[in-house]
Design an enzyme around this catalytic site. Structure first.
Site, PDB file in Angstrom:
ATOM      1  N   ARG A 160      27.283  23.949  35.615  1.00 44.80           N
ATOM      2  CA  ARG A 160      26.922  22.537  35.683  1.00 44.80           C
ATOM      3  C   ARG A 160      26.235  22.152  34.387  1.00 44.80           C
ATOM      4  NH1 ARG A 160      22.230  19.869  39.395  1.00 44.80           N
ATOM      5  NH2 ARG A 160      21.005  20.519  37.592  1.00 44.80           N
ATOM      6  N   TYR A 169      16.348  13.782  34.514  1.00 44.19           N
ATOM      7  CA  TYR A 169      16.423  14.794  35.566  1.00 44.19           C
ATOM      8  C   TYR A 169      17.432  15.896  35.209  1.00 44.19           C
ATOM      9  CZ  TYR A 169      19.075  16.992  39.169  1.00 44.19           C
ATOM     10  OH  TYR A 169      19.796  17.915  39.852  1.00 44.19           O
ATOM     11  N   ASP A 211      26.373  16.460  37.393  1.00 47.79           N
ATOM     12  CA  ASP A 211      25.662  15.796  38.491  1.00 47.79           C
ATOM     13  C   ASP A 211      25.125  14.459  37.992  1.00 47.79           C
ATOM     14  OD1 ASP A 211      24.111  15.128  40.651  1.00 47.79           O
ATOM     15  OD2 ASP A 211      22.993  17.017  40.730  1.00 47.79           O
ATOM     16  N   HIS A 224      23.591  12.367  40.010  1.00 47.86           N
ATOM     17  CA  HIS A 224      22.375  12.174  40.816  1.00 47.86           C
ATOM     18  C   HIS A 224      22.201  10.746  41.328  1.00 47.86           C
ATOM     19  CE1 HIS A 224      18.510  14.228  41.913  1.00 47.86           C
ATOM     20  NE2 HIS A 224      19.370  15.218  41.920  1.00 47.86           N
ATOM     21  N   GLU A 229      29.469  15.052  40.494  1.00 49.28           N
ATOM     22  CA  GLU A 229      28.656  15.110  41.722  1.00 49.28           C
ATOM     23  C   GLU A 229      27.789  13.873  41.898  1.00 49.28           C
ATOM     24  OE1 GLU A 229      26.380  18.710  41.798  1.00 49.28           O
ATOM     25  OE2 GLU A 229      24.752  17.805  42.952  1.00 49.28           O
ATOM     26  N   GLU A 256      24.322  16.282  49.136  1.00 43.86           N
ATOM     27  CA  GLU A 256      23.080  17.069  49.239  1.00 43.86           C
ATOM     28  C   GLU A 256      21.966  16.323  49.975  1.00 43.86           C
ATOM     29  OE1 GLU A 256      22.575  17.765  44.978  1.00 43.86           O
ATOM     30  OE2 GLU A 256      20.747  16.579  45.040  1.00 43.86           O
ATOM     31  N   ARG A 269      28.819  18.781  50.111  1.00 43.21           N
ATOM     32  CA  ARG A 269      27.763  19.535  49.426  1.00 43.21           C
ATOM     33  C   ARG A 269      26.447  19.657  50.184  1.00 43.21           C
ATOM     34  NH1 ARG A 269      25.130  18.812  45.643  1.00 43.21           N
ATOM     35  NH2 ARG A 269      24.930  20.916  44.863  1.00 43.21           N
ATOM     36  N   GLU A 289      26.527  26.689  44.823  1.00 36.25           N
ATOM     37  CA  GLU A 289      25.518  26.487  43.784  1.00 36.25           C
ATOM     38  C   GLU A 289      24.470  27.600  43.904  1.00 36.25           C
ATOM     39  OE1 GLU A 289      22.977  23.089  44.433  1.00 36.25           O
ATOM     40  OE2 GLU A 289      22.696  22.780  42.291  1.00 36.25           O
ATOM     41  N   TRP A 312      17.035   8.436  40.920  1.00 36.84           N
ATOM     42  CA  TRP A 312      16.907   9.495  39.915  1.00 36.84           C
ATOM     43  C   TRP A 312      17.895  10.606  40.224  1.00 36.84           C
ATOM     44  CZ3 TRP A 312      15.499  14.536  41.027  1.00 36.84           C
ATOM     45  CH2 TRP A 312      14.982  14.759  42.324  1.00 36.84           C
TER      46      TRP A 312
HETATM   47  C1  CS2 Z   1      20.248  18.916  42.538  1.00 40.29           C
HETATM   48  C2  CS2 Z   1      18.959  19.352  43.145  1.00 40.29           C
HETATM   49  O1  CS2 Z   1      21.052  21.062  42.996  1.00 40.29           O
HETATM   50  C3  CS2 Z   1      21.355  19.913  42.753  1.00 40.29           C
HETATM   51  O2  CS2 Z   1      22.498  19.523  42.633  1.00 40.29           O
HETATM   52  O3  CS2 Z   1      20.686  17.647  42.690  1.00 40.29           O
HETATM   53  O4  CS2 Z   1      18.293  19.961  42.093  1.00 40.29           O
HETATM   54  C4  CS2 Z   1      18.052  18.291  43.757  1.00 40.29           C
HETATM   55  O5  CS2 Z   1      17.626  17.399  42.804  1.00 40.29           O
HETATM   56  C5  CS2 Z   1      16.884  18.983  44.383  1.00 40.29           C
HETATM   57  O6  CS2 Z   1      17.342  19.881  45.352  1.00 40.29           O
HETATM   58  C6  CS2 Z   1      15.905  18.016  45.024  1.00 40.29           C
HETATM   59  O7  CS2 Z   1      14.947  18.734  45.710  1.00 40.29           O
HETATM   60 MG    MG Z   2      22.819  17.513  42.860  1.00 40.05          MG
END
Ligand code: CS2
Ligand code: MG
Length: 406
Positions: free
Chosen positions: A147, A159, A214, A216, A240, A266, A287, A343, A406
């Site tokens: 990633r 982030y 990602d 996000h 993602e 997620e 995911r 992951e 974020w």
């Molecule tokens: C992220 C995570 O793993 C991922 O793809 O988006 O790092 C996520 O931000 C964290 O699990 C939040 O606690």
């Molecule tokens: Mg993620």
């Protein structure tokens, strides 16, 4: 068999983890992960105050019945706190059942569908040279897929973008913050920059390395559609969380415009969050984490449903899922037919001591091991030596100060 005791352990060997331990009158115990990053104590209280009293005296073999009792009985359904709590019970009961059978959990889920579990790791850098170093570090660790996250010119903190040194600081717990750190964001700058980053990465690392990215939840559907289209020449494994996940219909527009594969989920905690996405085949990977989706039982059902639409699994596995949650995930990964990728960032040495686990990571692939149950033991003394420390996820603001995803 009867449940005679259940306890919640909140420990912080670098970052906070919430673990449920269920004990039976036959001496078997089971572990479940209930970690909800930044809101840990809410789940701990939900379990201690409202779930544990209901478990005492019940038959640990009745996993499905207990799940339905906790889900339907509460009346207030879904939501991350509730579903993380139910997940911990579900996984702890599967752990007990598999130990009672003398089998590793994956055997009870249908047995192995593959020899090992493919993973992806995280690479990030504030600029392209730093990103290349990070990709090289992951390749040296054996990761078969990567990633890629980068800084954006003009933004100070984005982030997922840390130098290798910052990453080490964070895993050691020195990155814990008592108030959310404020990061900054500019979508236009990001959209201009990211295709150039992937062009550079493909130029350096060639056409074969599977690359993920990602977003996000930070884009609108039309912005995500454009990004997906512009990334097509670089053939991503997936893009993602391109849009705010709760707007399932928004993904239609993205899908109509791009062949870049899409992954999402997620922050989801029930199958209902996926209905439009799966029925209309708007995504390619689901995911969710075992820990946030109510456990192994509902996640297995989601994977079976997604399989009917040629959608694959990709269990969320960041550092904030404890080794207990990771172990449960790896058993499921090994068993389901429509496995996609897992992951995996691993944990610090201290975390791995608190949660000794049978799963192994070698050459970029995981295996759950052959110990009965999920194969994780909690060192309670060591856990107690590292008590909870408040810590928050960041928030994001646009340059005029507006709060942004974020
Ligand atoms: C992220 C995570 O793993 C991922 O793809 O988006 O790092 C996520 O931000 C964290 O699990 C939040 O606690
Ligand atoms: Mg993620």
């Amino acid at each position: 068999m009867k449940i005679v005791d259940a306890n919640v352990v909140v420990t912080s060997p670098g970052r906070n983890f919430v673990t449920l331990e269920i004990a039976t009158d036959e001496g078997l115990t089971g572990l479940g992960d209930a970690t909800l990053n930044g809101r840990e104590l809410a789940v701990a209280s939900y379990l201690t105050d409202h779930v544990v009293p209901l478990l005492l005296g019940t038959d640990p073999h009745r996993i499905e019945d207990t799940w339905q009792y906790l889900y339907r009985g509460a009346y207030w359904r879904r939501g991350p706190v509730t579903m993380a709590a139910i997940a911990a019970v579900d996984v702890a009961l599967w752990d007990i059942k598999a130990k009672a059978a003398g089998l590793p959990l994956y055997q009870l889920l249908g047995g192995a569908s593959r020899e090992r579990v493919r993973t992806y790791g995280h690479a990030g850098g504030r600029d392209v040279p730093e990103l290349f170093d990070s990709i090289r570090a992951r390749l040296a660790e054996g990761y078969p897929a990567i990633r890629v996250q980068t800084g954006v010119p003009g933004l100070t903190k984005v982030y997922g973008v840390r130098s290798e040194a910052e990453l080490a600081e964070e895993s050691a717990g020195r990155g814990r913050v008592a108030r959310p750190v404020v990061e900054d964001w500019d979508t236009d700058a990001y959209l201009r920059h990211i295709p150039r980053v992937f062009e550079a990465v493909r130029g350096e690392f060639g056409p074969e390395l599977p690359l993920l990215h990602d977003a996000h939840h930070r884009l609108t559907p039309i912005q995500a559609a454009r990004l997906g289209k512009e990334l097509e020449p670089y053939r991503l494994f997936w893009l993602e969380d391109c849009t705010p996940a709760e707007n399932q219909e928004g993904l239609r527009l993205v899908r109509e415009h791009t062949t870049t594969p899409l992954a999402i989920g997620e922050v989801f905690n029930s199958v209902h969050d996926y209905r439009t996405l799966v029925d209309e085949q708007l995504i390619d990977y689901v995911r969710s984490a075992v820990t946030h989706f109510g456990g192994v039982s509902p996640l297995k059902k989601l994977f079976d449903y997604a399989a009917q639409h040629q959608i694959k699994s990709a269990i969320h596995g960041p550092e904030d899922i404890s080794p207990v949650g990771m172990a449960a995930a790896i058993h499921l990964d090994l068993a389901v037919h429509n496995f996609g990728i897992q992951e995996f960032s691993g944990h610090t040495a201290l975390t791995n001591e608190v949660f000794r686990h049978a799963y192994t990571f070698a050459d970029g692939y995981l295996h759950p091991g052959e110990e009965p149950g999920i194969g994780v033991e909690l060192d309670r003394e060591l856990a107690a030596a590292h008590p909870y420390a408040p810590s928050y996820l960041p928030v994001n603001r646009l340059q005029d100060g507006t709060v942004h995803d974020w």
